[in-house]
Design a protein around this motif. Structure first.
Motif, mmCIF file in Angstrom:
data_model
loop_
_atom_site.group_PDB
_atom_site.id
_atom_site.type_symbol
_atom_site.label_atom_id
_atom_site.label_comp_id
_atom_site.label_asym_id
_atom_site.label_seq_id
_atom_site.Cartn_x
_atom_site.Cartn_y
_atom_site.Cartn_z
ATOM 1 N N TYR A 197 0.840 -1.198 0.000
ATOM 2 C CA TYR A 197 0.000 0.000 0.000
ATOM 3 C C TYR A 197 0.876 1.248 0.000
ATOM 4 N N SER A 224 2.395 1.929 -3.284
ATOM 5 C CA SER A 224 1.377 2.213 -4.302
ATOM 6 C C SER A 224 0.863 3.646 -4.201
ATOM 7 N N PHE A 225 0.579 4.091 -2.959
ATOM 8 C CA PHE A 225 -0.087 5.377 -2.772
ATOM 9 C C PHE A 225 0.832 6.472 -2.241
ATOM 10 N N ARG A 238 -11.555 -3.185 -3.293
ATOM 11 C CA ARG A 238 -10.908 -3.204 -4.604
ATOM 12 C C ARG A 238 -9.920 -2.044 -4.727
ATOM 13 N N ALA A 239 -10.295 -0.898 -4.171
ATOM 14 C CA ALA A 239 -9.441 0.286 -4.296
ATOM 15 C C ALA A 239 -8.106 0.123 -3.584
ATOM 16 N N ILE A 240 -8.063 -0.710 -2.543
ATOM 17 C CA ILE A 240 -6.824 -0.811 -1.753
ATOM 18 C C ILE A 240 -6.051 -2.106 -1.987
ATOM 19 N N PRO A 282 -3.657 -4.694 -3.462
ATOM 20 C CA PRO A 282 -2.518 -4.526 -4.370
ATOM 21 C C PRO A 282 -2.708 -5.151 -5.753
ATOM 22 N N ASN A 290 -3.872 -2.671 -8.119
ATOM 23 C CA ASN A 290 -3.090 -1.428 -8.164
ATOM 24 C C ASN A 290 -1.679 -1.659 -8.678
ATOM 25 N N SER A 338 -0.341 -1.089 -11.488
ATOM 26 C CA SER A 338 0.227 0.023 -12.274
ATOM 27 C C SER A 338 0.829 1.109 -11.386
ATOM 28 N N LYS A 339 0.405 1.166 -10.117
ATOM 29 C CA LYS A 339 0.917 2.199 -9.214
ATOM 30 C C LYS A 339 2.263 1.822 -8.599
#
Length: 631
Positions: A493, A496-497, A547-549, A551, A554, A556-557
């Motif tokens: 996480y 990613s963010f 889904r938003a969190i 990995p 995500n 691509s992040k």
């Protein structure tokens, strides 16, 4: 003469200054992560023998030492799989131990006759989990175990005769019992039933009577029975009913009402206790408030601890085991810079004898202090944690490794941590954080983490890193994040963010998809799924959030270098999904930036010393390559 003295003094000062600025000499990786020299000491009920686990050809085996002549005997010589640390002595002076045969998913339960050193397999069911529940002095050949043999989703309780191998059902699970609490004689008079959200404590006065509900709570409120007092039908428990912090209380089993509070701390939950079966009494309780704390309820045991504290100054001290007469005690000690030692204490003669060190190759003076810290999160909540700085005079602008704990509803405590000491020895500051949702800090702090696995929990970690940057402890260009399980999710996480915050991430048995993690829970964990919906999220009603969190959604992040370790036999891992996740990351970022180690004969944690050595050697190399300041 005076001038000569000043020159010598100047040379000495320069020498000391240089020495202070030098980094600590690198300690070999194996010294931190080798199979422990001697661990899991136990004492026989009659007080004549001690037993312990010791490596033989890289596998933990049982050794027995006579306290009369001091002779050590090797009791087992397994070279395929280690003996698990949860072995125990029976009241007939035999030892029952377990092996986890990973390749065929089989738990083997053995009995060892101490007089002949002969072993026999008692039971060895495949795809079944077994755990010890209790022993009975009146039936020394019989032990009480739990096993999900009848139904993989439910544990039943059995009486097992270790001599005849006779296995008889004792309590058949109706489908909602999750915990059993035996009395001093091994009889089960209290159980906990749960649907994952609401839970009930049930009581029966004897084996012939039916269980009746006496206490009802939801999962946010906890009552953990300990033992009956021996007076009437009162039992002791850790409870946070009608209070924020768990306290030691006495409860009337007839109606479930709290009779009195025995001890409570304003700072933290009472987390553990020490109980005397002979006295039917809690001798002490413990909790974490920056460092471990104890409160004594028995003056006799306090005298023992006072004496031990005088002889073992500077150490945390705990009683690990005792004989039936409660005269001979196995003592374990530790500090933040010492993995610990074992001692035998004989109360009647006041004698303390050292038995062995867990890791004698480590020198505490070469290791680093773990300091409790606290800071304010961005919403004003106080967050606690621990900071370990490498040896030397430098305390600012240090490379930092952030280590979020597993859980998420777990806890970081003060003490020896081999990963922390390994990283600090390599020159890194190490940050452990008890983000909201962590246990031990009360009901409000615990509940504040509900459905915040990708929200305020992660913000608490980010706020901690920013706090260390702002107070100039951390070099903002040299920060890594490293975790296992939910800590592995937090690492993924973070990169990613907050890609500009971290140089790289290390993931052990990481959680990568909340949907499959919840769906693929083993059958025996199904009662906890509903609780997971409440604490983490429901895959149906909270699908967008999960889904938003997660990995896997995500990829691509994630652009920073990754190092991933996984055991192929991990019950909680979806290996095919993880393999695909890694392939996509490598396709996006290149194989040189995403390194993956999948070990076929390992579960969640690597038990093989060879695999552990490889893992931490790779971690050292990975951090060295990715934590250099880029121009």
């Amino acid at each position: 003469m005076l001038k000569h003295f000043r020159i010598l003094l100047l040379i000495y000062a320069i020498t000391v200054l240089c020495a202070c600025k030098q980094k600590a000499a690198p300690i070999p990786v194996i010294d931190f992560f080798r199979t422990p020299e001697k661990v899991s000491y136990r004492i026989s009920p009659d007080g004549k023998y001690i037993s312990y686990l010791k490596p033989y050809k890289d596998k933990q085996n049982l050794f027995i030492q006579s306290l009369e002549d001091g002779k050590e005997r090797m009791a087992t010589s397994f070279t395929d799989y280690s003996i698990r640390g949860d072995y125990f002595w029976t009241y007939n002076n035999e030892i029952v131990f377990f092996q986890d045969i990973i390749t065929v998913d089989e738990i083997r339960m053995f009995a060892l006759d101490v007089s002949t050193l002969k072993t026999q397999v008692i039971i060895s069911p495949k795809k079944v989990r077994i755990a010890m529940i209790g022993r009975d002095k009146h039936e020394p050949d019989v032990v009480t175990i739990r096993m999900n043999k009848r139904d993989s989703a439910n544990f039943d309780i059995y009486k097992l005769n270790i001599k005849t191998k006779e296995l008889n059902p004792y309590l058949v699970n109706p489908g909602n019992i999750t915990q059993w609490f035996p009395d001093a004689d091994g009889k089960i008079r209290l159980v906990r039933a749960s649907d994952g959200v609401d839970e009930t404590i049930l009581y029966r006065p004897n084996d012939k009577a039916p269980f009746k509900p006496i206490i009802a709570n939801n999962f946010k409120t906890s009552v953990k029975p300990i033992a009956f007092t021996g007076v009437g039908n009162y039992f002791l428990a850790l409870s946070n009913v009608n209070r924020d912090k768990s306290a030691l209380v006495e409860i009337n089993a007839e109606d479930g009402k709290e009779h009195k509070v025995i001890f409570a701390s304003n700072n933290a939950d009472i987390q553990d206790y020490q109980y005397s079966k002979n006295k039917h009494k809690i001798e002490l309780v413990t909790w974490d408030a920056a460092k471990p704390q104890k409160h004594f309820l028995d003056p006799e045991i306090k005298l023992i601890y006072d004496k031990l504290s005088t002889e073992l100054k500077g150490n945390e001290i705990n009683i690990a085991d005792r004989d039936s007469a409660e005269n001979k005690f196995i003592i374990i000690t530790y500090t933040d810079r010492n993995p610990g030692s074992y001692y035998l204490y004989e109360k009647n003669i006041g004698k303390l004898t050292k038995l062995g060190d867990i890791n004698p190759d480590l020198k505490p003076d070469e290791l680093c202090t773990m300091q409790p810290i606290s800071y304010k999160a961005s919403d004003g909540m106080t967050i606690n944690g621990y900071l370990t700085l490498p040896l030397g005079s430098a305390t600012t602008n240090l490379p930092l490794v952030v280590m979020p704990h597993d859980g998420p509803f777990g806890h970081n405590g003060w003490g020896y941590n081999p990963e922390v000491q390994f990283l600090a020895n390599r020159g890194y500051a190490v940050f452990l954080v008890n983000y909201r949702g962590s246990t031990g800090f009360g009901k409000a702090f615990y509940s504040a983490g509900f459905k915040e696995v990708g929200g305020k929990i992660q913000q608490d970690i980010t706020d901690g890193v920013n706090w260390l940057i702002q107070n100039k402890t951390a070099n903002p260009k040299k920060i890594a994040i490293f975790g296992g399980g939910f800590g592995g999710f937090s690492a993924l996480y973070g990169v990613s963010f907050h890609p500009d915050m971290y140089n790289c991430a290390i993931v052990q048995h990481g959680l990568i998809n909340f949907f499959t993690y919840i769906k693929d829970a083993p059958p025996f964990l199904k009662p906890l799924v509903q609780m997971t919906y409440e604490r983490v999220g429901n895959p149906e009603t909270d699908a967008n959030q999960l889904r938003a969190i997660s990995p896997v959604f995500n990829i691509s992040k994630i652009r920073v270098p990754l190092l991933i370790f996984q055991g192929a036999r991990d019950d909680r891992a979806n290996i095919s999904e993880l393999n695909q996740f890694v392939r996509e990351l490598q396709k996006q970022n290149g194989n040189d930036k995403v390194k993956y180690f999948l070990k076929p004969r390992e579960r969640t944690f690597f038990r093989s010393q060879t695999n552990r050595m490889e893992m931490y050697a790779e971690i050292e190399k990975f951090l060295d390559e990715n934590m250099r300041v880029k121009p």
